[in-house]
Every structure is written in structure tokens, then in C-alpha cells.
Design a protein around this motif. Structure first.
Motif, mmCIF file in Angstrom:
data_model
loop_
_atom_site.group_PDB
_atom_site.id
_atom_site.type_symbol
_atom_site.label_atom_id
_atom_site.label_comp_id
_atom_site.label_asym_id
_atom_site.label_seq_id
_atom_site.Cartn_x
_atom_site.Cartn_y
_atom_site.Cartn_z
ATOM 1 N N ALA A 1 9.185 71.990 -63.048
ATOM 2 C CA ALA A 1 8.967 73.278 -63.707
ATOM 3 C C ALA A 1 10.235 73.779 -64.384
ATOM 4 O O ALA A 1 10.207 74.227 -65.544
ATOM 5 C CB ALA A 1 8.470 74.308 -62.687
ATOM 6 N N MET A 2 11.371 73.705 -63.703
ATOM 7 C CA MET A 2 12.621 74.165 -64.288
ATOM 8 C C MET A 2 13.036 73.302 -65.481
ATOM 9 O O MET A 2 13.537 73.810 -66.492
ATOM 10 C CB MET A 2 13.730 74.178 -63.235
ATOM 11 C CG MET A 2 13.534 75.182 -62.111
ATOM 12 S SD MET A 2 13.513 76.924 -62.670
ATOM 13 C CE MET A 2 11.733 77.183 -62.824
ATOM 14 N N ASP A 3 12.830 71.988 -65.373
ATOM 15 C CA ASP A 3 13.166 71.109 -66.497
ATOM 16 C C ASP A 3 12.298 71.407 -67.709
ATOM 17 O O ASP A 3 12.791 71.468 -68.846
ATOM 18 C CB ASP A 3 13.008 69.641 -66.090
ATOM 19 C CG ASP A 3 14.135 69.158 -65.187
ATOM 20 O OD1 ASP A 3 15.201 69.804 -65.174
ATOM 21 O OD2 ASP A 3 13.951 68.146 -64.488
ATOM 22 N N LEU A 4 11.015 71.593 -67.486
ATOM 23 C CA LEU A 4 10.109 71.871 -68.603
ATOM 24 C C LEU A 4 10.406 73.221 -69.238
ATOM 25 O O LEU A 4 10.320 73.375 -70.463
ATOM 26 C CB LEU A 4 8.657 71.822 -68.120
ATOM 27 C CG LEU A 4 8.102 70.429 -67.822
ATOM 28 C CD1 LEU A 4 6.840 70.521 -66.977
ATOM 29 C CD2 LEU A 4 7.810 69.677 -69.121
ATOM 30 N N LEU A 5 10.773 74.196 -68.428
ATOM 31 C CA LEU A 5 11.082 75.534 -68.942
ATOM 32 C C LEU A 5 12.495 75.619 -69.513
ATOM 33 O O LEU A 5 12.879 76.647 -70.074
ATOM 34 C CB LEU A 5 10.908 76.576 -67.837
ATOM 35 C CG LEU A 5 9.472 76.814 -67.363
ATOM 36 C CD1 LEU A 5 9.458 77.675 -66.104
ATOM 37 C CD2 LEU A 5 8.625 77.455 -68.469
ATOM 38 N N SER B 1 12.041 79.200 -54.670
ATOM 39 C CA SER B 1 11.244 78.136 -54.065
ATOM 40 C C SER B 1 9.797 78.301 -54.504
ATOM 41 O O SER B 1 9.479 79.141 -55.347
ATOM 42 C CB SER B 1 11.363 78.156 -52.539
ATOM 43 O OG SER B 1 10.880 76.943 -51.995
ATOM 44 N N ALA B 2 8.926 77.479 -53.928
ATOM 45 C CA ALA B 2 7.498 77.523 -54.231
ATOM 46 C C ALA B 2 6.751 77.407 -52.918
ATOM 47 O O ALA B 2 7.048 76.547 -52.095
ATOM 48 C CB ALA B 2 7.114 76.384 -55.171
ATOM 49 N N ASP B 3 5.772 78.281 -52.704
ATOM 50 C CA ASP B 3 5.016 78.295 -51.459
ATOM 51 C C ASP B 3 3.525 78.215 -51.733
ATOM 52 O O ASP B 3 3.038 78.710 -52.758
ATOM 53 C CB ASP B 3 5.307 79.577 -50.673
ATOM 54 C CG ASP B 3 6.616 79.518 -49.917
ATOM 55 O OD1 ASP B 3 6.582 79.289 -48.702
ATOM 56 O OD2 ASP B 3 7.676 79.685 -50.559
ATOM 57 N N SER B 4 2.812 77.616 -50.793
ATOM 58 C CA SER B 4 1.356 77.652 -50.848
ATOM 59 C C SER B 4 0.906 79.111 -50.814
ATOM 60 O O SER B 4 1.667 80.009 -50.445
ATOM 61 C CB SER B 4 0.761 76.900 -49.661
ATOM 62 O OG SER B 4 1.074 77.584 -48.447
ATOM 63 N N LEU C 1 9.240 71.990 -58.250
ATOM 64 C CA LEU C 1 10.329 72.913 -58.598
ATOM 65 C C LEU C 1 11.196 72.322 -59.704
ATOM 66 O O LEU C 1 11.500 72.993 -60.704
ATOM 67 C CB LEU C 1 11.179 73.210 -57.363
ATOM 68 C CG LEU C 1 10.633 74.252 -56.394
ATOM 69 C CD1 LEU C 1 11.345 74.156 -55.051
ATOM 70 C CD2 LEU C 1 10.780 75.664 -56.972
ATOM 71 N N ARG C 2 11.619 71.082 -59.533
ATOM 72 C CA ARG C 2 12.468 70.437 -60.528
ATOM 73 C C ARG C 2 11.730 70.268 -61.865
ATOM 74 O O ARG C 2 12.293 70.534 -62.945
ATOM 75 C CB ARG C 2 12.947 69.082 -60.020
ATOM 76 C CG ARG C 2 13.916 69.174 -58.840
ATOM 77 C CD ARG C 2 14.301 67.781 -58.332
ATOM 78 N NE ARG C 2 14.700 66.920 -59.428
ATOM 79 C CZ ARG C 2 14.210 65.687 -59.649
ATOM 80 N NH1 ARG C 2 13.308 65.175 -58.823
ATOM 81 N NH2 ARG C 2 14.637 64.976 -60.666
ATOM 82 N N GLY D 1 14.122 72.945 -51.513
ATOM 83 C CA GLY D 1 12.970 72.151 -51.098
ATOM 84 C C GLY D 1 13.247 71.373 -49.827
ATOM 85 O O GLY D 1 14.212 71.649 -49.102
ATOM 86 N N HIS D 2 12.405 70.370 -49.576
ATOM 87 C CA HIS D 2 12.437 69.637 -48.309
ATOM 88 C C HIS D 2 12.988 68.215 -48.413
ATOM 89 O O HIS D 2 13.507 67.682 -47.439
ATOM 90 C CB HIS D 2 11.029 69.566 -47.720
ATOM 91 C CG HIS D 2 10.384 70.896 -47.500
ATOM 92 N ND1 HIS D 2 10.940 71.868 -46.701
ATOM 93 C CD2 HIS D 2 9.232 71.423 -47.993
ATOM 94 C CE1 HIS D 2 10.155 72.939 -46.708
ATOM 95 N NE2 HIS D 2 9.107 72.699 -47.469
ATOM 96 N N GLY D 3 12.842 67.559 -49.553
ATOM 97 C CA GLY D 3 13.283 66.169 -49.691
ATOM 98 C C GLY D 3 12.949 65.648 -51.075
ATOM 99 O O GLY D 3 12.039 66.166 -51.741
ATOM 100 N N PRO D 4 13.654 64.627 -51.563
ATOM 101 C CA PRO D 4 13.496 64.167 -52.950
ATOM 102 C C PRO D 4 12.074 63.795 -53.351
ATOM 103 O O PRO D 4 11.685 63.985 -54.500
ATOM 104 C CB PRO D 4 14.418 62.944 -53.016
ATOM 105 C CG PRO D 4 15.445 63.193 -51.968
ATOM 106 C CD PRO D 4 14.730 63.899 -50.863
ATOM 107 N N VAL D 5 11.260 63.236 -52.415
ATOM 108 C CA VAL D 5 9.905 62.831 -52.764
ATOM 109 C C VAL D 5 8.870 63.845 -52.290
ATOM 110 O O VAL D 5 7.662 63.600 -52.382
ATOM 111 C CB VAL D 5 9.562 61.435 -52.190
ATOM 112 C CG1 VAL D 5 10.473 60.385 -52.776
ATOM 113 C CG2 VAL D 5 9.647 61.423 -50.662
ATOM 114 N N ASN D 6 9.321 65.004 -51.813
ATOM 115 C CA ASN D 6 8.397 66.034 -51.364
ATOM 116 C C ASN D 6 7.758 66.733 -52.559
ATOM 117 O O ASN D 6 8.390 66.926 -53.600
ATOM 118 C CB ASN D 6 9.145 67.047 -50.499
ATOM 119 C CG ASN D 6 8.212 68.054 -49.856
ATOM 120 O OD1 ASN D 6 7.981 69.137 -50.400
ATOM 121 N ND2 ASN D 6 7.672 67.702 -48.706
ATOM 122 N N MET D 7 6.505 67.139 -52.400
ATOM 123 C CA MET D 7 5.789 67.792 -53.493
ATOM 124 C C MET D 7 6.489 69.061 -53.953
ATOM 125 O O MET D 7 6.557 69.351 -55.151
ATOM 126 C CB MET D 7 4.352 68.109 -53.073
ATOM 127 C CG MET D 7 3.466 66.892 -52.927
ATOM 128 S SD MET D 7 1.712 67.312 -52.690
ATOM 129 C CE MET D 7 1.742 67.968 -51.017
#
Length: 364
Positions: free
Chosen positions: A175-179, A207-210, A172-173, A161-167
Motif C-alpha cells: 500500500a505504501m509503495d503504491l501510494l 499498522s493494519a488490523d482486521s 502495508l508495504r 508488522g509480524h514477519g516478511p511473508v506475513n499478510m
């Protein structure tokens, strides 16, 4: 100005604008304001990324809908998940109407009171917004052929990703935690293009993209070439507290909720899911947005709002948008997007506290 005061001021500005949009008279467009002039376009991510693709395509078509057809010059100001460009736009750009911002909105840092963001979105003149869904994708080299293989891997997945507070980082975090999938998160990439390059070099895996980034770059360069597979889409929030498929989502690609329910036999819930839903609400409100600096001439504001509306109704642009994004454009006019953003900036404090705590964990 402290963060509490900034947030209050933002809400007041947005509320005032929303009211004026309802009761105000139809604006007059200046026919010669941009005649023979140059319009600089600030993009808050690096060249080649999803935001850059959207900005350059939009402005290519928007130029002909601006009376006088000014020369368009795109300038990238990347860094800190869009915050560097947003700060620059709010602090250093002249409000003469000849510099416009096309951003991936750094709304999450403002919602969470991140001190790195030193300006408020409430201090910008909103021109229009473009919401988009998000597709999560994974490198096949980790040992997957189909999406559900992600649950049987022996080694952690490297997400990017791009930064700790980035969408992007937050979803990503979350989704992986929930799964309940083991992962290591790598952050600090200045654009989605650089993440894709890292995937091709096997430095990161996921990663995740628009939809724009997925259709125009991920699918042809990663998926069609056999490097990656799509996993699921984020989806859009529903009134019942969950996430449903957005219009135009890829055929055969489940939403996160569907992917989760297939694994656990129940719908997702809990504080981490609240993080996911809140980010989904932001992205489905206005993932990309067009701004002018506060105090720009009203004739510039009115002219660019009219041009944005004409562009997003232009069949040629809509066809190009479909080609690069894979779905039909749903644009938000300035007044509707302002009201939605004001609502997001008034998100329940309990949710904000969860977001801040979760982002802080990602910064360690």
C-alpha cells in the motif's frame, strides 16, 4: 518432503476433500465424545492480539454447542507471523480430537514455499473459516489530522508488522509503495496487541488490523482517544481485477482503490497491486480458521464442524461478534473454504514469483 511435493500433496488433499464434501452423506455427531473432557485450543498469535480475541470469543460460545460442553483451555503459540504455532500444531499435537487450532491462516508462506513453514494446510482437518476486511490506521503524532495528510509528511512513516511473508507486512508495504509514501518497515511483533502498544509509545506509526482488531482495540484505545486515525480499508477482490468495499466496512472510510484514485486520478494496477489483491483474496477467503490435526477421529471432526456451524448461526454469538468486530459475521463452512483455499494454492506462478520477490525485499 520437498516444497514442490508438499504443494502437490496439499492440492490433492484439498481436492479430494472438496469432492467428498459434495458426495458424502450427512455426518453423525457424537453425543458423548467430549463429555467430561478438556478441549485444548492452540492460537498461533500472542495473547491480546486480533487472533486471540477471535479465538477466545468463538470458543466461549462454541463450547455450549459441543455435546458434553468440554472444558476449554486456550494456549498461545506465537512467533514468525503465525508460523511457529502452525508448525507446532502440525508436528507436535496429538490427533486424538482433543486439540483444536484457531489460527490466522499462514497461507502466504505456503503459497510462496517458505521453508520456515514445515507443514501443509492440506494436512489439517478444516472445521470452518471467518473472513474479514482490514483497516489501515496511522498515528496522529506524525503530523496528520485527516487521512490525505499522509501525502505531505516530511519524515518516513514507521509501519509495523509480524514477519516478511506475513499478510499484514505485505499489504502495508504494498500500500505504501503504491501510494508513493515514504516509510520504514519494522517487523517481528508477535501480536497486534504489541504493535498497538508500540504505537502508543510512538515507537511505530502505522499498522493494519482486521475489523475485529480495529473495532475492539484500535478504535477505543487509539482512535477514540485521539492517538490515531483510520486511513482506508483493504477491500475484497472483484471480477474486474480491483478491490471493492467489503460488507460492513466503516462508514466514511474509503477502500484502498478509492484512496489511490483520489490521489492519482486512476485505478491502481501493476505487479505490486497484484500482491495487494492476492493477500486480499486470502483474507476474504478465511482470515481466521479452525482446524483439527490430520487423522483426528471422524466423530471429533463431525462434532466440531456441527458446533462451528451452530455457533456461527447463534444469535448471541453473532451479536457478540458484531460488538467486537463492527460488522455482521460471514462464516464459511468447511467445504466452501476448502475449495477456496485449494484455488489459492493454485495461484498463477507469475503471481507467486512476484509475491516471493516482494517478500524477499522486505526481509533485507
Amino acid at each position: 518432503m520437498n516444497l514442490k511435493t508438499m504443494r502437490l500433496k496439499t492440492r490433492q488433499c484439498l481436492a479430494a476433500f472438496a469432492m467428498s464434501a459434495v458426495i458424502g452423506a450427512a455426518p453423525a455427531v457424537a453425543e458423548d465424545f467430549y463429555d467430561g473432557k478438556t478441549l485444548d485450543v492452540i492460537v498461533n498469535y500472542d495473547a491480546g492480539g486480533n487472533t486471540d480475541i477471535t479465538a477466545r470469543t468463538l470458543m466461549q460460545f462454541m463450547q455450549k454447542h459441543i455435546p458434553g460442553e468440554p472444558r476449554i483451555v486456550v494456549k498461545n503459540r506465537a512467533g514468525a507471523g503465525g508460523i511457529v504455532g502452525t508448525n507446532y500444531f502440525g508436528q507436535a499435537v496429538r490427533n486424538d480430537g482433543f486439540t483444536v487450532g484457531v489460527f490466522s491462516v499462514a497461507l502466504m508462506p505456503e503459497m510462496m514455499g517458505n521453508e520456515a513453514l514445515t507443514v501443509s494446510h492440506g494436512d489439517f482437518e478444516f472445521i470452518g473459516g471467518i473472513p474479514e476486511d482490514t483497516i489501515f490506521h496511522l498515528r496522529k503524532g506524525v503530523g496528520v489530522e485527516k487521512a490525505t495528510d499522509i501525502f505531505d509528511l516530511d519524515a518516513p512513516i514507521k509501519t509495523a508488522g509480524h514477519g516478511p511473508v506475513n499478510m499484514k507486512d505485505l499489504i502495508l508495504r504494498a500500500a505504501m509503495d503504491l501510494l508513493e509514501v515514504d516509510y520504514q518497515h519494522v517487523t517481528g511483533f508477535q501480536s497486534s496487541g504489541k504493535i498497538r502498544g508500540a504505537i502508543l509509545k510512538s515507537d511505530v506509526d502505522m499498522s493494519a488490523d482486521s475489523m475485529t482488531g480495529y473495532a475492539s482495540r484500535v478504535k477505543p484505545n487509539l482512535v477514540d482517544e485521539g492517538h490515531s486515525i483510520p486511513l482506508f480499508s483493504l477491500g475484497i477482490p472483484t471480477e474486474d481485477g480491483h478491490l471493492a468495499a467489503a460488507p460492513g466496512t466503516l462508514d466514511g472510510v474509503p477502500t484502498f482503490d478509492e484512496f489511490y484514485e483520489a490521489r492519482f486520478g486512476k485505478k491502481p494496477s501493476g505487479p505490486i497491486y497484484d500482491v495487494l489483491r492476492t493477500v486480499a483474496q486470502v483474507r476474504s477467503t478465511s482470515l481466521r480458521a479452525v482446524f483439527l490435526p490430520k487423522g483426528s477421529p471422524q466423530e471429533a471432526v463431525d462434532t466440531l464442524r456441527a458446533a462451528f456451524k451452530a455457533t456461527t448461526e447463534d444469535p448471541a454469538y453473532r451479536a457478540e461478534f458484531m460488538k467486537i468486530s463492527g460488522f455482521d459475521l460471514v462464516a464459511l463452512p468447511d467445504d466452501e473454504a476448502e475449495v477456496r483455499l485449494a484455488s489459492l494454492l493454485n495461484t498463477d506462478q507469475k503471481i507467486i514469483d512476484i509475491l516471493k520477490s516482494y517478500a524477499a525485499e522486505g526481509a533485507r
